[in-house]
Design a protein around this motif. Structure first.
Motif, short mmCIF file in Angstrom:
data_model
loop_
_atom_site.label_atom_id
_atom_site.label_comp_id
_atom_site.label_asym_id
_atom_site.label_seq_id
_atom_site.Cartn_x
_atom_site.Cartn_y
_atom_site.Cartn_z
N ASP A 26 0.80 -1.22 0.00
CA ASP A 26 0.00 0.00 0.00
C ASP A 26 0.84 1.28 0.00
OD1 ASP A 26 -2.27 -1.50 -0.04
OD2 ASP A 26 -2.89 -1.08 2.02
N LEU A 27 1.99 1.25 0.67
CA LEU A 27 2.79 2.46 0.78
C LEU A 27 3.98 2.48 -0.19
CD1 LEU A 27 2.89 3.08 4.64
CD2 LEU A 27 1.22 3.85 2.95
N ASP A 28 4.58 1.31 -0.42
CA ASP A 28 5.77 1.26 -1.28
C ASP A 28 5.46 0.91 -2.72
OD1 ASP A 28 7.12 1.83 1.06
OD2 ASP A 28 7.73 -0.24 1.42
N GLY A 29 4.22 0.55 -3.01
CA GLY A 29 3.81 0.33 -4.39
C GLY A 29 4.19 -1.02 -4.98
N GLN A 30 4.60 -1.97 -4.15
CA GLN A 30 4.91 -3.30 -4.68
C GLN A 30 3.61 -4.05 -4.99
OE1 GLN A 30 7.95 -5.58 -2.61
NE2 GLN A 30 8.68 -3.73 -1.57
N SER A 31 3.69 -5.00 -5.90
CA SER A 31 2.51 -5.78 -6.25
C SER A 31 2.28 -6.88 -5.21
CB SER A 31 2.67 -6.43 -7.62
OG SER A 31 3.63 -7.48 -7.58
N ILE A 32 1.03 -7.29 -5.10
CA ILE A 32 0.70 -8.38 -4.17
C ILE A 32 1.47 -9.64 -4.54
CG2 ILE A 32 -1.16 -9.98 -3.57
CD1 ILE A 32 -3.04 -7.55 -3.54
N GLU A 33 1.57 -9.91 -5.84
CA GLU A 33 2.26 -11.13 -6.27
C GLU A 33 3.74 -11.08 -5.92
OE1 GLU A 33 0.22 -9.29 -8.10
OE2 GLU A 33 -1.51 -10.65 -8.18
N ALA A 34 4.37 -9.92 -6.09
CA ALA A 34 5.80 -9.79 -5.77
C ALA A 34 6.05 -9.96 -4.28
CB ALA A 34 6.33 -8.44 -6.25
N VAL A 35 5.18 -9.39 -3.46
CA VAL A 35 5.33 -9.50 -2.01
C VAL A 35 5.11 -10.95 -1.56
CG1 VAL A 35 4.30 -8.82 0.20
CG2 VAL A 35 4.80 -7.10 -1.55
N ALA A 36 4.11 -11.61 -2.15
CA ALA A 36 3.87 -13.02 -1.82
C ALA A 36 5.05 -13.89 -2.24
CB ALA A 36 2.58 -13.50 -2.50
N ASP A 37 5.59 -13.63 -3.42
CA ASP A 37 6.76 -14.39 -3.90
C ASP A 37 7.94 -14.21 -2.94
OD1 ASP A 37 5.36 -15.28 -6.08
OD2 ASP A 37 6.26 -13.86 -7.50
N GLN A 38 8.16 -12.98 -2.48
CA GLN A 38 9.28 -12.73 -1.57
C GLN A 38 9.08 -13.46 -0.25
OE1 GLN A 38 12.16 -10.87 -2.39
NE2 GLN A 38 12.82 -12.03 -0.58
N TRP A 39 7.83 -13.47 0.24
CA TRP A 39 7.56 -14.21 1.48
C TRP A 39 7.87 -15.69 1.28
CZ3 TRP A 39 5.09 -18.32 3.45
CH2 TRP A 39 4.97 -18.39 4.84
N MET A 40 7.47 -16.25 0.16
CA MET A 40 7.73 -17.66 -0.12
C MET A 40 9.22 -17.93 -0.15
SD MET A 40 4.87 -19.47 -0.50
CE MET A 40 5.30 -20.86 -1.58
N THR A 41 10.00 -17.05 -0.74
CA THR A 41 11.45 -17.22 -0.80
C THR A 41 12.07 -17.14 0.58
OG1 THR A 41 11.55 -16.30 -3.04
CG2 THR A 41 13.59 -16.26 -1.75
N ASP A 42 11.63 -16.15 1.36
CA ASP A 42 12.20 -15.94 2.70
C ASP A 42 11.82 -17.04 3.69
OD1 ASP A 42 13.29 -13.61 1.73
OD2 ASP A 42 11.77 -12.31 2.62
N ASN A 43 10.75 -17.75 3.39
CA ASN A 43 10.23 -18.76 4.33
C ASN A 43 10.18 -20.15 3.71
OD1 ASN A 43 9.04 -17.13 6.86
ND2 ASN A 43 8.65 -15.95 4.99
N ALA A 44 11.14 -20.42 2.83
CA ALA A 44 11.14 -21.70 2.10
C ALA A 44 11.18 -22.90 3.03
CB ALA A 44 12.32 -21.74 1.13
N ASP A 45 11.98 -22.82 4.09
CA ASP A 45 12.08 -23.96 5.01
C ASP A 45 10.76 -24.20 5.74
OD1 ASP A 45 14.70 -24.32 4.28
OD2 ASP A 45 15.54 -23.30 6.02
N LYS A 46 10.11 -23.11 6.14
CA LYS A 46 8.82 -23.23 6.83
C LYS A 46 7.79 -23.86 5.89
CE LYS A 46 7.50 -19.72 9.31
NZ LYS A 46 6.95 -18.40 9.70
N VAL A 47 7.76 -23.41 4.64
CA VAL A 47 6.81 -23.95 3.68
C VAL A 47 7.07 -25.43 3.45
CG1 VAL A 47 6.05 -23.85 1.27
CG2 VAL A 47 6.43 -21.72 2.56
N ASP A 48 8.35 -25.82 3.30
CA ASP A 48 8.68 -27.23 3.12
C ASP A 48 8.19 -28.05 4.30
OD1 ASP A 48 9.87 -26.78 0.69
OD2 ASP A 48 11.92 -26.69 1.48
N GLY A 49 8.31 -27.49 5.50
CA GLY A 49 7.83 -28.21 6.68
C GLY A 49 6.33 -28.41 6.68
N TRP A 50 5.59 -27.42 6.22
CA TRP A 50 4.14 -27.57 6.14
C TRP A 50 3.74 -28.63 5.10
CZ3 TRP A 50 3.27 -21.60 5.60
CH2 TRP A 50 3.36 -21.01 6.88
N ILE A 51 4.48 -28.68 4.01
CA ILE A 51 4.12 -29.59 2.93
C ILE A 51 4.58 -31.02 3.21
CG2 ILE A 51 4.59 -30.14 0.49
CD1 ILE A 51 4.72 -27.11 -0.04
N ASN A 52 5.76 -31.14 3.80
CA ASN A 52 6.36 -32.47 3.95
C ASN A 52 6.32 -32.98 5.39
OD1 ASN A 52 7.22 -32.56 1.19
ND2 ASN A 52 8.80 -31.05 1.72
#
Length: 311
Positions: free
Chosen positions: A285-311
């Motif tokens: 909302d303030l920095d003008g990034q897209s929702i998709e870009a912010v979601a992608d960055q979260w996925m990259t920063d939390n790859a280990d957490k995501v792998d734990g949820w999936i596996n």
């Protein structure tokens, strides 16, 4: 050297990503609403489930009316039901047996009337709610005078503001912003001019960090205050208290656990924190990034957490 002919279809198969084996490739429909945080939340959950091999669709739906679709199975998962505004609708839907609570989403919700700190000089007694009637005209506009104006969220958010105004005898008129963006655009405009305003603010959100202000202190919330007119300071009306605070829940059509049990487990495990959400909404909302870009960055920063949820 012997040449081996490979068909185009075979090449396409070799090049395609290998998806995890899942129970069904029928689409799981996640709902999105009309505020940034919820949309990025649903987008991240979509990305997590797609990484696990599921077919996901995001479907725009009304915050409260979505329960009609969740009960029938036309919609499948709602990632944000706020204790502050959605509890009654959630409890009713769960009571039918067609909707299930998938657990806390990790964030704690606050939604309440809020004013900029500069209004305390014009309305002594704030943040006590009783001070509002003493200076209602300070909050009045040409459309509401002599009543003060309270700027509520979009009408689809619920929140019982009209009921609260009547139950507490507040000399205010509730005016609803058309969208989430319009709500905060009006706050920005008023804040820059130090113009009078009292409005609906929610947290987690960037507004409570960007702007100096306070929540109005209403009589303490209780479930009975919402359900029993005899409870509270007005013996003849319900909703004569503040809004609840509490978890932001995940809910789903009851059939999700039978049709996509692996996805159901991921959904139950999936969480975001208030700090994570505040940072992402600020970036969008303030920095003008897209929702998709912010979601992608979260996925990259939390790859280990995501792998734990999936596996």
């Amino acid at each position: 050297m012997k040449r081996i002919a490979i068909s185009a279809a075979a090449l396409a198969t070799l090049a395609a990503p290998v998806l995890a084996e899942v129970e069904s490739q029928d689409p799981i429909r996640l709902t999105t609403h009309d505020w940034t945080g919820q949309i990025v939340n649903a987008t991240i959950l979509k990305d997590v489930l797609e990484q696990a091999g599921y077919n996901i669709e995001l479907v725009q739906a009304d915050y409260i009316a979505q329960f009609a679709g969740l009960k029938t199975g036309d919609l499948h998962v709602a990632v944000e039901m706020w204790e502050t505004t959605g509890r009654e609708a959630m409890d009713e839907a769960i009571g039918t047996g067609n909707v299930v609570n998938m657990g806390e989403g990790g964030m704690i919700a606050i939604e309440e009337w809020w004013y900029p700190s500069y209004m305390e000089a014009r309305c002594p007694g704030l943040p006590n709610w009783e001070a509002l009637n003493d200076c209602a005209q300070e909050f009045a506009t040409s459309e509401t005078a002599p009543l003060g104006r309270y700027l509520g969220g979009p009408v689809t958010w619920g929140g019982f503001d009209e009921e609260r105004v009547e139950a507490l005898g507040l000399d205010f008129e509730v005016v609803h912003a058309g969208t989430d963006a319009a709500l905060f655009a009006e706050l920005e405009s008023a804040y820059q001019r130090e113009a009078p305003i009292v409005l609906w603010i929610y947290s987690p959100h960037w507004s409570t960090t960007k702007y100096d202000g306070k929540f109005v202190e209403f009589p303490e919330y209780s479930k009975a205050c919402y359900e029993d007119p005899s409870v509270g300071i007005n013996p003849d009306a319900a909703y004569d208290c503040g809004k609840p605070t509490g978890p932001i829940w995940k809910v789903a059509w009851a059939g999700v656990e039978d049709k996509w049990p692996g996805a159901a487990e991921i959904i139950r495990n999936y969480t975001l924190t208030n700090d994570e959400m505040g940072a992402m909404v600020t970036a969008i909302d303030l920095d003008g990034q897209s929702i998709e870009a912010v979601a992608d960055q979260w996925m990259t920063d939390n790859a280990d957490k995501v792998d734990g949820w999936i596996n």
